[in-house]
Design a protein around this motif. Structure first.
Motif, PDB file in Angstrom:
ATOM      1  N   HIS A  14       0.768  -1.303   0.034  1.00 47.22           N
ATOM      2  CA  HIS A  14       0.081   0.038   0.103  1.00 47.22           C
ATOM      3  C   HIS A  14       0.954   1.524   0.004  1.00 47.22           C
ATOM      4  CE1 HIS A  14      -3.782   1.939   0.625  1.00 47.22           C
ATOM      5  NE2 HIS A  14      -3.249   2.718   1.465  1.00 47.22           N
ATOM      6  N   VAL A  15       0.451   2.142  -0.524  1.00 47.15           N
ATOM      7  CA  VAL A  15       1.113   3.483  -0.668  1.00 47.15           C
ATOM      8  C   VAL A  15       1.685   3.940   0.839  1.00 47.15           C
ATOM      9  CG1 VAL A  15      -1.018   5.096  -0.323  1.00 47.15           C
ATOM     10  CG2 VAL A  15       1.264   5.971  -1.664  1.00 47.15           C
ATOM     11  N   ASP A  16       2.963   4.411   0.809  1.00 46.89           N
ATOM     12  CA  ASP A  16       3.619   4.639   1.964  1.00 46.89           C
ATOM     13  C   ASP A  16       3.922   3.741   3.208  1.00 46.89           C
ATOM     14  OD1 ASP A  16       3.879   7.381   1.360  1.00 46.89           O
ATOM     15  OD2 ASP A  16       2.308   8.124   2.673  1.00 46.89           O
ATOM     16  N   HIS A  17       3.758   2.646   2.675  1.00 44.53           N
ATOM     17  CA  HIS A  17       4.184   1.600   3.650  1.00 44.53           C
ATOM     18  C   HIS A  17       5.806   1.188   3.655  1.00 44.53           C
ATOM     19  CE1 HIS A  17       0.034  -0.325   4.748  1.00 44.53           C
ATOM     20  NE2 HIS A  17       0.065   1.117   4.786  1.00 44.53           N
ATOM     21  N   LYS A  19       7.857   0.770   0.598  1.00 43.15           N
ATOM     22  CA  LYS A  19       8.771   0.153  -0.514  1.00 43.15           C
ATOM     23  C   LYS A  19       9.909   1.011  -1.034  1.00 43.15           C
ATOM     24  CE  LYS A  19       5.061   0.703  -3.032  1.00 43.15           C
ATOM     25  NZ  LYS A  19       4.184   1.221  -2.000  1.00 43.15           N
ATOM     26  N   SER A  20       9.960   2.113  -1.283  1.00 43.55           N
ATOM     27  CA  SER A  20      11.284   2.821  -1.693  1.00 43.55           C
ATOM     28  C   SER A  20      12.131   2.884  -0.647  1.00 43.55           C
ATOM     29  CB  SER A  20      10.808   4.282  -2.284  1.00 43.55           C
ATOM     30  OG  SER A  20       9.781   4.063  -3.036  1.00 43.55           O
ATOM     31  N   THR A  21      11.973   2.942   0.728  1.00 32.88           N
ATOM     32  CA  THR A  21      12.753   2.995   1.568  1.00 32.88           C
ATOM     33  C   THR A  21      13.520   1.536   1.804  1.00 32.88           C
ATOM     34  OG1 THR A  21      11.436   4.192   2.811  1.00 32.88           O
ATOM     35  CG2 THR A  21      13.271   3.402   3.911  1.00 32.88           C
ATOM     36  N   GLN A  41      14.706   7.133  -1.175  1.00 31.72           N
ATOM     37  CA  GLN A  41      13.662   6.845  -2.577  1.00 31.72           C
ATOM     38  C   GLN A  41      14.646   7.161  -3.457  1.00 31.72           C
ATOM     39  OE1 GLN A  41      12.341   8.988   0.015  1.00 31.72           O
ATOM     40  NE2 GLN A  41      10.740   7.763   1.082  1.00 31.72           N
ATOM     41  N   GLY A  53       6.487  12.813  -2.839  1.00 31.74           N
ATOM     42  CA  GLY A  53       6.905  11.573  -2.130  1.00 31.74           C
ATOM     43  C   GLY A  53       6.275  10.503  -2.369  1.00 31.74           C
ATOM     44  N   THR A  55       5.805   7.052  -5.689  1.00 34.54           N
ATOM     45  CA  THR A  55       6.439   6.563  -6.887  1.00 34.54           C
ATOM     46  C   THR A  55       5.275   6.255  -8.014  1.00 34.54           C
ATOM     47  OG1 THR A  55       7.775   5.026  -5.391  1.00 34.54           O
ATOM     48  CG2 THR A  55       7.724   4.417  -7.539  1.00 34.54           C
ATOM     49  N   ASN A 132       7.153  -3.792   8.019  1.00 37.99           N
ATOM     50  CA  ASN A 132       7.871  -2.583   8.252  1.00 37.99           C
ATOM     51  C   ASN A 132       7.425  -1.626   9.160  1.00 37.99           C
ATOM     52  OD1 ASN A 132       9.934  -1.202   7.341  1.00 37.99           O
ATOM     53  ND2 ASN A 132       8.708  -0.020   6.084  1.00 37.99           N
ATOM     54  N   ASP A 135      10.055  -0.032  14.196  1.00 38.21           N
ATOM     55  CA  ASP A 135      10.676   1.058  15.097  1.00 38.21           C
ATOM     56  C   ASP A 135       9.779   2.137  15.653  1.00 38.21           C
ATOM     57  OD1 ASP A 135      11.286   3.793  13.180  1.00 38.21           O
ATOM     58  OD2 ASP A 135      10.746   1.859  12.211  1.00 38.21           O
ATOM     59  N   SER A 163      12.645  -2.791  10.161  1.00 41.68           N
ATOM     60  CA  SER A 163      12.521  -1.435  10.054  1.00 41.68           C
ATOM     61  C   SER A 163      13.507  -0.912   8.740  1.00 41.68           C
ATOM     62  CB  SER A 163      13.327  -0.773  11.315  1.00 41.68           C
ATOM     63  OG  SER A 163      13.469   0.527  11.015  1.00 41.68           O
ATOM     64  N   ALA A 164      12.837  -0.543   7.976  1.00 33.82           N
ATOM     65  CA  ALA A 164      13.609  -0.433   6.470  1.00 33.82           C
ATOM     66  C   ALA A 164      14.250   1.104   6.699  1.00 33.82           C
ATOM     67  CB  ALA A 164      12.457  -0.101   5.450  1.00 33.82           C
ATOM     68  N   LYS A 165      13.709   1.955   7.567  1.00 32.52           N
ATOM     69  CA  LYS A 165      14.328   3.320   7.974  1.00 32.52           C
ATOM     70  C   LYS A 165      15.677   3.106   8.528  1.00 32.52           C
ATOM     71  CE  LYS A 165      13.162   7.878   9.427  1.00 32.52           C
ATOM     72  NZ  LYS A 165      11.947   8.461  10.298  1.00 32.52           N
TER      73      LYS A 165
HETATM   74  P1  GDP Z   1       6.455   3.546  -0.430  1.00 32.47           P
HETATM   75  O1  GDP Z   1       5.225   4.547  -0.970  1.00 32.47           O
HETATM   76  O2  GDP Z   1       5.682   2.341   0.134  1.00 32.47           O
HETATM   77  O3  GDP Z   1       7.459   3.677  -1.478  1.00 32.47           O
HETATM   78  O4  GDP Z   1       6.853   4.433   0.833  1.00 32.47           O
HETATM   79  P2  GDP Z   1       8.341   5.108   0.948  1.00 32.47           P
HETATM   80  O5  GDP Z   1       9.724   4.008   1.225  1.00 32.47           O
HETATM   81  O6  GDP Z   1       8.185   6.357   0.353  1.00 32.47           O
HETATM   82  O7  GDP Z   1       8.249   5.583   2.605  1.00 32.47           O
HETATM   83  C1  GDP Z   1       7.002   6.399   3.358  1.00 32.47           C
HETATM   84  C2  GDP Z   1       7.319   7.026   4.365  1.00 32.47           C
HETATM   85  O8  GDP Z   1       7.553   5.917   5.417  1.00 32.47           O
HETATM   86  C3  GDP Z   1       8.778   8.049   4.444  1.00 32.47           C
HETATM   87  O9  GDP Z   1       8.260   8.910   5.132  1.00 32.47           O
HETATM   88  C4  GDP Z   1       9.647   6.999   5.052  1.00 32.47           C
HETATM   89  O10 GDP Z   1      10.795   7.635   5.639  1.00 32.47           O
HETATM   90  C5  GDP Z   1       8.694   6.184   6.230  1.00 32.47           C
HETATM   91  N1  GDP Z   1       9.341   4.981   6.488  1.00 32.47           N
HETATM   92  C6  GDP Z   1       9.932   3.958   5.589  1.00 32.47           C
HETATM   93  N2  GDP Z   1      10.343   2.843   6.299  1.00 32.47           N
HETATM   94  C7  GDP Z   1      10.261   3.042   7.575  1.00 32.47           C
HETATM   95  C8  GDP Z   1      10.587   2.477   8.873  1.00 32.47           C
HETATM   96  O11 GDP Z   1      11.037   1.430   8.985  1.00 32.47           O
HETATM   97  N3  GDP Z   1      10.396   3.142   9.884  1.00 32.47           N
HETATM   98  C9  GDP Z   1       9.681   4.327  10.100  1.00 32.47           C
HETATM   99  N4  GDP Z   1       9.819   5.280  11.309  1.00 32.47           N
HETATM  100  N5  GDP Z   1       9.402   5.048   8.990  1.00 32.47           N
HETATM  101  C10 GDP Z   1       9.608   4.507   7.586  1.00 32.47           C
END
Ligand code: GDP
Ligand code: MG
Length: 593
Positions: A14-17, A19-21, A41, A53, A55, A132, A135, A163-165
């Motif tokens: 889902h968006v923002d979960h 993936k790109s991180t 990203q 922000g 993809t 994901n 943290d 935790s991808a971050k």
């Molecule tokens: P995508 O839409 O699935 O590609 O999601 P993004 O990778 O762009 O991440 C969406 C937001 O979630 C960004 O602000 C990231 O910094 C945040 N994020 C991604 N992974 C983590 C994580 O493991 N922990 C936390 N706290 N934030 C994360």
């Protein structure tokens, strides 16, 4: 790399979960990009992706990974999450044998988690659930694992918590990829256009090998090409001597249009034809809008910008169109409203174009009863993508509107609020845990296309999510409504709507327009009309005071500044009769929020 040590996989979510991180961390661990604090990203290369922000286009990268003495080549494809771009997801999946299904440990399963899961499931891919953001303070991975088990029937112990971050457990994800995802299979899965080199086709090689000088044939168009360059994506194109079976990479072969490198097409060596790989569903536009140059002298510039931009986005359809008020232009088809906004933003940012865009409309149909019209169109059922071509009720036996089957995932307390006024018919309902439900509804497409996604997000404080799929046409009582400013029709706002909603929508549009148009030196009548009949009216009072006189306190620089700002403002105005309207007013007016 022998075929056994190659893995092709996608990240879906889902968006923002995240993936790109997660993709960033995988690129770092494998040494594909240097580990710094600035990798954010990395695969989102477009300016609109960075600003919003999100993809928009799937991107791929090849990772080299050594584990327990063996070397692996892992081809990763990052995909967009927003519902408008789901065709990019299915396109990417056709080149993969497995997926990482990323789920936010706080938000849990959302509508696109479900939609993407089924895409991967139907394609019979290996699915590795990745929980994901563990943290986060509110993370509840246990709850999410239970949802995954209940809904997708995947045992809890197959989930990886990360935790991808922060990079926690990301190495474990790579090990799962090697263990769980089977090797090989392939075809053309994407293409982009480069001004200097022509079409760059992203391919996955099914068998044999390919190199510069080889002659290839497209199974789809039967055209023949000579290969100029092959290489891998790291994630930028890096030329290599050859591509081997099982590799994902790119190929440049003098193709001039992206339509020549059709998604899902199979290329084979000249004189060695093969069975094409199973076909692919192409993207289908859901929303149409007119696009016109602000000034007709810009027509040719806009034409070439559109040509170049659509070369890079084959999901946009383009037809020439013209209008009495707006001159020569085009009618474009998009996958959804976000797709349309992203396209406009790219026109502005990458091609420095400003354009007039008309109200988006869904593709309606009419079954004609007038012999004259049937003769003119040479068929009895027509598709209407431009309100200006809406046939009169007297010449039609039935109007039809497109419908979609929508999936909503939401905490139960929001159910009532969400659906108010959308002509939705409930089809299914299932609790995924004590608080959350999955609902299935049949919607007329026009009820959700403009603002449903935004409205849903704000009504549910961001907790509900939405996805939809095509569900065919149904009969509908439709009319065409015009908006008039001092009696002159505003072409941008002509819409086809459901009869029951005409009064409410007309009133709403007039009120919103009253707020969006600045007062002018004369009174303006804002009216909604069906044919000759006025169904709503607002009056915008004349403006009396002079802006410069009021603010001018003898300071000459201040006066100059105001005059300059006024002149700049004028450029962004459109004149309808003698009324000046800010060009961005219309799209704002159409959103109900
Ligand atoms: P995508 O839409 O699935 O590609 O999601 P993004 O990778 O762009 O991440 C969406 C937001 O979630 C960004 O602000 C990231 O910094 C945040 N994020 C991604 N992974 C983590 C994580 O493991 N922990 C936390 N706290 N934030 C994360
Ligand atoms: Mg992303």
């Amino acid at each position: 790399y022998p075929v056994e040590s190659i893995r092709n996989f996608s990240i879906i979510a889902h968006v923002d979960h995240g993936k790109s991180t997660l993709a960033d961390r995988l690129l770092e661990i494998t040494g594909t990009i240097a580990k710094t604090h600035h990798n954010k990203q990395v695969l989102d290369k477009l300016q609109v992706e960075r600003e919003r922000g999100i993809t928009v286009k799937a991107q791929s990268a090849s990772l080299f990974y050594s584990h327990e003495g063996a070397n692996y080549l892992l081809n990763l494809i990052d995909t967009p999450g927003h519902v408008d771009f789901s065709y990019e997801v299915s396109r990417s999946l056709s080149a993969c044998q497995g997926v990482l299904l990323v789920v936010d440990a706080n938000e849990g399963i959302q509508a696109q988690t479900v939609a993407n899961f089924y895409l991967a499931f139907e394609a019979q891919l290996a699915i590795i659930p990745v929980i994901n953001k563990i943290d986060l303070k509110n993370a509840d991975p246990e709850r999410v694992e239970k949802q995954i088990e209940k809904l997708f029937d995947i045992p809890i112990d197959e989930c990886v918590r990360i935790s991808a971050k922060q990079g926690t457990n990301v190495e474990k994800v790579l090990q799962k990829v090697i263990e769980k995802i089977p090797p090989l299979k392939a075809l053309v899965f994407d293409s982009t256009f480069d001004h200097y080199r022509g079409v760059i086709a992203n391919i996955a090689l099914f068998g044999g090998e390919i190199q510069k000088g080889h002659k290839v044939v497209s199974a789809h168009t039967k055209k023949r090409y000579e290969v100029n360059e092959v290489g891998i994506l790291t994630p930028n194109e890096q030329p290599t001597h050859k591509l081997y079976a099982g590799q994902v990479g790119y190929l440049i072969a003098g193709m001039k249009e992206v339509t020549e490198a059709q998604i899902g097409d199979t290329l084979f060596l000249y004189k060695q034809p093969v069975e094409p790989l199973p076909g692919f569903k192409s993207a289908k536009p859901m929303v149409f809008a007119g696009m016109y140059p602000v000034d007709q002298t810009e027509y040719n510039n806009l034409k070439s910008a559109l040509e170049r931009l659509t070369l890079n986005d084959s999901s946009v359809t383009v037809h020439r169109d013209s209008s009495l008020a707006l001159g020569a232009g085009w009618r474009l088809g998009f996958l959804g409203l976000l797709h349309m906004e992203v396209f406009n933003q790219r026109l502005e940012q990458e091609y420095n174009m400003s354009v007039i865009v008309t109200a988006p409309t869904v593709p309606y149909k009419a079954v004609l009863s007038s012999a004259k019209l049937i003769k003119e169109y040479r068929k009895a059922e027509i598709t209407i993508i431009n309100p200006a071509q809406f046939p009169d009720k007297l010449s039609v036996s039935e109007y039809l509107e497109p419908t979609v089957l929508g999936t909503i995932v939401t905490p139960q307390e929001y159910i009532g609020k969400i659906l108010c006024d959308r002509r939705a018919v409930q089809k299914d309902m299932l609790y995924i845990d004590e608080h959350r439900v999955i609902l299935k509804y049949l919607f007329p497409l026009n009820e959700i296309v403009v603002d449903f996604y935004d409205a849903l997000k704000s009504l549910s404080s961001g907790y509900a999510s939405f996805d939809y799929e095509d569900a065919g046409y149904q009969a509908a009582d439709l009319i065409k409504m015009d908006i008039l400013l001092n009696g002159n029709p505003v072409e941008e706002l002509a819409t086809i709507i459901h009869n029951d909603k005409a009064y409410a929508t007309g009133k709403f549009l007039c009120e919103r327009l009253k707020d969006a148009i600045p007062r002018q030196l004369f009174e303006i009548a804002i009216q909604a009309a069906i044919g000759k009949k006025i169904i709503a009216r607002e009056t915008l009072k004349a403006y009396r005071k002079n802006v410069v006189a009021k603010c001018y306190g003898g300071d000459i620089t201040r006066r100059m500044k105001l005059l300059k700002r006024q002149a700049e403002g004028k450029k962004l105005m459109r004149k309808i009769g003698n009324v000046e309207v800010p060009r961005d007013a219309f799209i704002r007016v159409l959103k109900r929020q």
